[in-house]
Design an enzyme around this catalytic site. Sequence first.
Site, mmCIF file in Angstrom:
data_model
loop_
_atom_site.group_PDB
_atom_site.id
_atom_site.type_symbol
_atom_site.label_atom_id
_atom_site.label_comp_id
_atom_site.label_asym_id
_atom_site.label_seq_id
_atom_site.Cartn_x
_atom_site.Cartn_y
_atom_site.Cartn_z
ATOM 1 N N TYR A 123 0.821 -1.206 0.000
ATOM 2 C CA TYR A 123 0.000 0.000 0.000
ATOM 3 C C TYR A 123 0.860 1.264 0.000
ATOM 4 O O TYR A 123 0.370 2.355 0.258
ATOM 5 C CB TYR A 123 -0.949 0.028 1.201
ATOM 6 C CG TYR A 123 -2.059 -1.000 1.150
ATOM 7 C CD1 TYR A 123 -2.032 -2.059 0.259
ATOM 8 C CD2 TYR A 123 -3.151 -0.906 1.997
ATOM 9 C CE1 TYR A 123 -3.046 -3.003 0.218
ATOM 10 C CE2 TYR A 123 -4.169 -1.834 1.967
ATOM 11 C CZ TYR A 123 -4.114 -2.882 1.084
ATOM 12 O OH TYR A 123 -5.122 -3.810 1.051
ATOM 13 N N LYS A 174 4.261 -14.216 4.454
ATOM 14 C CA LYS A 174 4.286 -15.153 3.317
ATOM 15 C C LYS A 174 5.757 -15.317 2.926
ATOM 16 O O LYS A 174 6.138 -15.188 1.750
ATOM 17 C CB LYS A 174 3.434 -14.585 2.171
ATOM 18 C CG LYS A 174 3.231 -15.504 1.013
ATOM 19 C CD LYS A 174 2.219 -16.610 1.260
ATOM 20 C CE LYS A 174 2.152 -17.575 0.100
ATOM 21 N NZ LYS A 174 1.303 -18.744 0.368
ATOM 22 N N ASP A 207 -1.979 -17.700 4.271
ATOM 23 C CA ASP A 207 -3.103 -18.506 3.773
ATOM 24 C C ASP A 207 -3.533 -19.549 4.801
ATOM 25 O O ASP A 207 -4.730 -19.734 5.068
ATOM 26 C CB ASP A 207 -2.766 -19.152 2.412
ATOM 27 C CG ASP A 207 -1.347 -19.689 2.332
ATOM 28 O OD1 ASP A 207 -0.522 -19.314 3.179
ATOM 29 O OD2 ASP A 207 -1.051 -20.500 1.439
ATOM 30 N N ASP A 231 -5.144 -5.934 6.277
ATOM 31 C CA ASP A 231 -6.413 -5.416 5.754
ATOM 32 C C ASP A 231 -7.407 -6.567 5.615
ATOM 33 O O ASP A 231 -8.563 -6.491 6.043
ATOM 34 C CB ASP A 231 -6.123 -4.774 4.378
ATOM 35 C CG ASP A 231 -7.255 -3.903 3.887
ATOM 36 O OD1 ASP A 231 -8.233 -3.718 4.635
ATOM 37 O OD2 ASP A 231 -7.156 -3.401 2.753
#
Length: 341
Positions: A123, A174, A207, A231
Amino acid sequence: MHTVTLIPGDGIGPEITEAAVQVVEAAGAPIQWDRQLAGMSAVDRHDTPLPDATLDSFRRNRAALKAPLTTPVGGGYRSVNVTLRQEFDLYANVRPALSFEGTQTRYGNVNLVTVRENTEGLYAGIEHYIKAEGKTIAAESIAVVTRSGCERIIEHAFRYARQTGRKKVTAVHKANILKCTSGLFLEIGREVAQKYPEIEFEDRIVDACAMQMAMHPDQFDVIVTTNLFGDILSDLAAGLVGGLGLVAGANIGREAAMFEPVHGSAPDIAGKNIANPTAMIIATVMMLDHLGEQAAARRIEQAVREVIREGKHVTADLKPGSICSTPEMAEAIAEKVRLAG
Ligand SMILES: NC(=O)c1ccc[n+]([C@@H]2O[C@H](COP(=O)([O-])OP(=O)(O)OC[C@H]3O[C@@H](n4cnc5c(N)ncnc54)[C@H](O)[C@@H]3O)[C@@H](O)[C@H]2O)c1
């Protein structure tokens, strides 16, 4: 006495703001409101969604309670939320998700807090198209993750855990794929964790974490993560406890903090006095905690929980068919706050 910038916002904003003001008054909390405009109501009066007077007020008071704003479509206005975040470097988005007894959700035992980095990652706004022969052939986005950005958000998560008696911090990443950006975040997570030996530290791949949150949300306590993952996961967490109408968040920087409900301005029900004021009142609870007014915060939180558990004075989103209005629900909460005083 604390002076707080109060932004009643757009749509249902003014209705839920009055509800929150009424409840704070019932608690006798030493708050003086400095009312300011932002959003469409500010565009109508000042031709900008974020007038200088509002920015000056927040700069002076360093604390703001903000109702949702309608994002102006077109006109080239910058997002107020993004501007405030950048202007005051509100780097930590803290969003508690706690189950409410009396609501119809799948889980009754959720009590987790997401701490989301608010300024970096994907972002950071570094995006561009690549064109060839007049055609867009690709789009690129660059994620920026800095050591100092990781340190301050992870430190924030651990300090929050220590101050609120929480037991575990989970760093979500991740790093198996995004070896640099997520890898750095994880590495710093491990470093910072050493300074807080009394708090358990673990890490999860985003995930797998999403699946675990949906299956066994009770295993999570404080989740700390980068901007994009935060988010998504913080909305997932809101969904676990009954949706956006019940959840609030804080945007915290070194100098200033802003508290708000998670939902938007709900134009479809604006002006009907049927909006659920809970998220705005919980935002107020977070604000009172931040200002050191814990006694008032606990009385209000308890009163909200009792009113929702009893289910007699709750808006239709919590109890289909209910004709309870926003002021009626607010008064039921205020009454309990007064009785507990
Ligand atoms: N922080 C913010 O200021 C913020 C956040 C999200 C959206 N928005 C803005 O709000 C506007 C509307 O957005 P949207 O419709 O996508 O989302 P929304 O959250 O306003 O509404 C989604 C649905 O939830 C319902 N809802 C929301 N809050 C409720 C409440 N307190 N009580 C009962 N029902 C409630 C609405 O009626 C609607 O059906 C847009 O302009 C959007 O940009 C602002």
